[in-house]
Design an enzyme around this catalytic site. Structure first.
Site, PDB file in Angstrom:
ATOM      1  N   SER A  11       0.865  -1.165   0.204  1.00  0.00           N
ATOM      2  CA  SER A  11       0.044  -0.028   0.049  1.00  0.00           C
ATOM      3  C   SER A  11       0.878   1.224   0.061  1.00  0.00           C
ATOM      4  O   SER A  11       1.653   1.592   1.116  1.00  0.00           O
ATOM      5  CB  SER A  11      -0.835  -0.044   1.293  1.00  0.00           C
ATOM      6  OG  SER A  11      -1.380   1.306   1.387  1.00  0.00           O
ATOM      7  N   HIS A  36      -1.476  -1.493  -3.861  1.00  0.00           N
ATOM      8  CA  HIS A  36      -2.631  -1.174  -3.084  1.00  0.00           C
ATOM      9  C   HIS A  36      -2.767   0.370  -3.209  1.00  0.00           C
ATOM     10  O   HIS A  36      -1.860   0.861  -2.611  1.00  0.00           O
ATOM     11  CB  HIS A  36      -2.556  -1.887  -1.780  1.00  0.00           C
ATOM     12  CG  HIS A  36      -4.088  -1.984  -1.134  1.00  0.00           C
ATOM     13  ND1 HIS A  36      -5.115  -2.860  -1.217  1.00  0.00           N
ATOM     14  CD2 HIS A  36      -4.419  -1.189  -0.204  1.00  0.00           C
ATOM     15  CE1 HIS A  36      -6.086  -2.562  -0.286  1.00  0.00           C
ATOM     16  NE2 HIS A  36      -5.517  -1.517   0.290  1.00  0.00           N
ATOM     17  N   ASP A  38      -5.169   3.259  -1.500  1.00  0.00           N
ATOM     18  CA  ASP A  38      -6.185   3.684  -0.349  1.00  0.00           C
ATOM     19  C   ASP A  38      -6.894   4.761  -0.680  1.00  0.00           C
ATOM     20  O   ASP A  38      -6.092   5.844  -0.313  1.00  0.00           O
ATOM     21  CB  ASP A  38      -5.565   3.434   0.889  1.00  0.00           C
ATOM     22  CG  ASP A  38      -5.101   2.058   1.409  1.00  0.00           C
ATOM     23  OD1 ASP A  38      -6.166   1.212   1.437  1.00  0.00           O
ATOM     24  OD2 ASP A  38      -3.984   2.021   1.809  1.00  0.00           O
ATOM     25  N   MET A  40      -9.722   7.254   0.421  1.00  0.00           N
ATOM     26  CA  MET A  40     -10.290   7.565   1.476  1.00  0.00           C
ATOM     27  C   MET A  40     -11.182   9.010   1.357  1.00  0.00           C
ATOM     28  O   MET A  40     -10.788  10.157   0.736  1.00  0.00           O
ATOM     29  CB  MET A  40      -9.393   7.895   2.771  1.00  0.00           C
ATOM     30  CG  MET A  40      -8.813   6.730   3.017  1.00  0.00           C
ATOM     31  SD  MET A  40      -7.624   6.760   4.410  1.00  0.00           S
ATOM     32  CE  MET A  40      -6.931   5.103   4.564  1.00  0.00           C
ATOM     33  N   HIS A  69      -8.574   0.173  -3.361  1.00  0.00           N
ATOM     34  CA  HIS A  69      -9.505   0.092  -2.093  1.00  0.00           C
ATOM     35  C   HIS A  69     -10.209   1.332  -1.944  1.00  0.00           C
ATOM     36  O   HIS A  69      -9.765   2.230  -1.146  1.00  0.00           O
ATOM     37  CB  HIS A  69      -8.520  -0.424  -0.812  1.00  0.00           C
ATOM     38  CG  HIS A  69      -9.211  -0.446   0.009  1.00  0.00           C
ATOM     39  ND1 HIS A  69      -8.662  -0.517   1.532  1.00  0.00           N
ATOM     40  CD2 HIS A  69     -10.573  -0.709   0.739  1.00  0.00           C
ATOM     41  CE1 HIS A  69      -9.248  -0.627   2.511  1.00  0.00           C
ATOM     42  NE2 HIS A  69     -10.828  -0.911   1.941  1.00  0.00           N
ATOM     43  N   MET A  71     -12.415   3.379   0.351  1.00  0.00           N
ATOM     44  CA  MET A  71     -13.218   3.714   1.314  1.00  0.00           C
ATOM     45  C   MET A  71     -13.820   4.694   1.256  1.00  0.00           C
ATOM     46  O   MET A  71     -13.396   5.875   2.129  1.00  0.00           O
ATOM     47  CB  MET A  71     -12.098   3.727   2.772  1.00  0.00           C
ATOM     48  CG  MET A  71     -11.567   2.337   2.959  1.00  0.00           C
ATOM     49  SD  MET A  71      -9.700   2.569   3.621  1.00  0.00           S
ATOM     50  CE  MET A  71      -8.903   2.937   2.238  1.00  0.00           C
ATOM     51  N   MET A 140     -10.421  -6.811   6.157  1.00  0.00           N
ATOM     52  CA  MET A 140      -9.745  -5.723   7.307  1.00  0.00           C
ATOM     53  C   MET A 140      -9.388  -6.287   8.107  1.00  0.00           C
ATOM     54  O   MET A 140     -10.222  -6.670   8.966  1.00  0.00           O
ATOM     55  CB  MET A 140     -10.842  -4.287   7.243  1.00  0.00           C
ATOM     56  CG  MET A 140     -11.122  -3.653   5.749  1.00  0.00           C
ATOM     57  SD  MET A 140      -9.383  -3.189   4.905  1.00  0.00           S
ATOM     58  CE  MET A 140      -8.776  -2.390   6.119  1.00  0.00           C
ATOM     59  N   ASP A 178      -5.824  -6.786   4.961  1.00  0.00           N
ATOM     60  CA  ASP A 178      -5.253  -5.453   4.885  1.00  0.00           C
ATOM     61  C   ASP A 178      -5.363  -4.671   6.336  1.00  0.00           C
ATOM     62  O   ASP A 178      -6.331  -4.859   6.799  1.00  0.00           O
ATOM     63  CB  ASP A 178      -5.912  -4.597   4.068  1.00  0.00           C
ATOM     64  CG  ASP A 178      -5.733  -3.213   3.783  1.00  0.00           C
ATOM     65  OD1 ASP A 178      -4.458  -2.695   4.263  1.00  0.00           O
ATOM     66  OD2 ASP A 178      -6.460  -2.432   3.108  1.00  0.00           O
TER      67      ASP A 178
HETATM   68  C1  DX5 Z   1      -6.082   1.177   6.092  1.00  0.00           C
HETATM   69  C2  DX5 Z   1      -5.794   0.896   4.700  1.00  0.00           C
HETATM   70  C3  DX5 Z   1      -4.340  -0.083   4.667  1.00  0.00           C
HETATM   71  C4  DX5 Z   1      -3.371   0.777   4.970  1.00  0.00           C
HETATM   72  C5  DX5 Z   1      -2.487  -0.296   5.550  1.00  0.00           C
HETATM   73  O1  DX5 Z   1      -7.157   1.922   6.166  1.00  0.00           O
HETATM   74  O2  DX5 Z   1      -6.755   0.244   4.172  1.00  0.00           O
HETATM   75  O3  DX5 Z   1      -4.194  -0.367   3.305  1.00  0.00           O
HETATM   76  O4  DX5 Z   1      -2.573   1.503   4.349  1.00  0.00           O
HETATM   77  O5  DX5 Z   1      -1.348   0.205   6.365  1.00  0.00           O
HETATM   78  P1  DX5 Z   1      -0.435  -0.589   7.491  1.00  0.00           P
HETATM   79  O6  DX5 Z   1       0.092  -1.763   6.651  1.00  0.00           O
HETATM   80  O7  DX5 Z   1       0.668   0.319   7.819  1.00  0.00           O
HETATM   81  O8  DX5 Z   1      -1.309  -1.124   8.477  1.00  0.00           O
HETATM   82 ZN    ZN Z   2      -6.471  -0.687   2.188  1.00  0.00          ZN
END
Ligand code: DX5
Ligand code: ZN
Length: 221
Positions: A11, A36, A38, A40, A69, A71, A140, A178
């Site tokens: 990620s 990956h 993320d 948000m 991903h 969110m 998750m 994840d």
């Molecule tokens: C959290 C994300 C993850 C995050 C993982 O909301 O979906 O993908 O970047 O980060 P680590 O590996 O540091 O937990």
């Molecule tokens: Zn993620």
């Protein structure tokens, strides 16, 4: 040598964005299989991160699949933008998709793979009806929103439970995990049936660098 039976999806959230292309190349050379990303929205999760422009920038520096991903609330409003930006997989949360059948069809019509994901507090029963049309299940193992959180071990049995459901309904589908994946947690998720591993801080914030971060994870598999 045993053949590799897993995929690593770093990620980029914890990468150094001033060096992003170079850091992605380092991860690719060290064995990354996907990237990956993320996304948000500050509503579904209490943080803002990346948008389609950054997905498109990443597309220009790698040929690896982009594992996006989402969110975000109302992901149906943005699926076409992320597909056009170069997403390979679009993963949506069951918590944000009252009409998951429709969203899976939209994702497939856009030419992407459809991932389905669920928060740590959401039970496997919620996603069961949609496994037949899923290409990936993301479990998750932290509450989404931030990199660098601690792994929630209570999700481990759920990985095994979803693996059993998939074996009956759609056996080729891989489980991705994840959140909080590091050298101490990765193996437990593998043993429950996870085969795609997302990690951000364990890779991009490893004190000895990205290659060392990736090796610290893969040596446990
Ligand atoms: C959290 C994300 C993850 C995050 C993982 O909301 O979906 O993908 O970047 O980060 P680590 O590996 O540091 O937990
Ligand atoms: Zn993620």
């Amino acid at each position: 040598m045993v053949e590799k039976d897993y995929l690593l999806s770093p990620s980029i959230l914890s990468a150094d964005f001033t060096q992003l292309g170079d850091q992605m190349k380092q991860a690719e050379h060290a064995g990354a299989d996907w990237f990956h990303m993320d996304i948000m929205d500050g509503h579904f999760v209490p943080n803002l991160s990346l948008g389609p422009a950054l997905v498109n920038a990443c597309k220009s520096v790698t040929d690896l699949p982009l594992d996006v991903h989402l969110m975000i609330e109302e992901p149906e409003r943005y699926l076409d933008k992320f597909a056009a930006a170069g997403a390979t997989i679009l993963t949506v949360h069951i918590e944000t998709c009252p009409d998951m059948d429709k969203i899976q069809k939209m994702i497939h019509d856009l030419g992407c793979k459809a991932g389905i994901t669920l928060n740590p507090g959401t039970s496997a029963d919620e996603i069961q009806p949609y496994l037949k049309n899923a290409d990936l299940v993301l479990v998750m193992s932290v509450n989404p929103g931030f990199s660098g959180q601690s792994f929630i071990p209570e999700v481990l049995p759920k990985i095994g439970q979803i693996r059993k459901l998939l074996d009956k309904i759609n056996p080729d589908v891989l489980i991705e995990v994840d959140g909080g994946i590091n050298p101490d947690t990765i193996r437990q998720t593998y043993d429950q049936g996870a085969r795609v591993f997302v990690a951000s801080s364990a890779i991009f914030k490893h004190p000895q660098g990205i290659q060392a971060g990736i090796e610290s994870l893969t040596e446990k598999l």
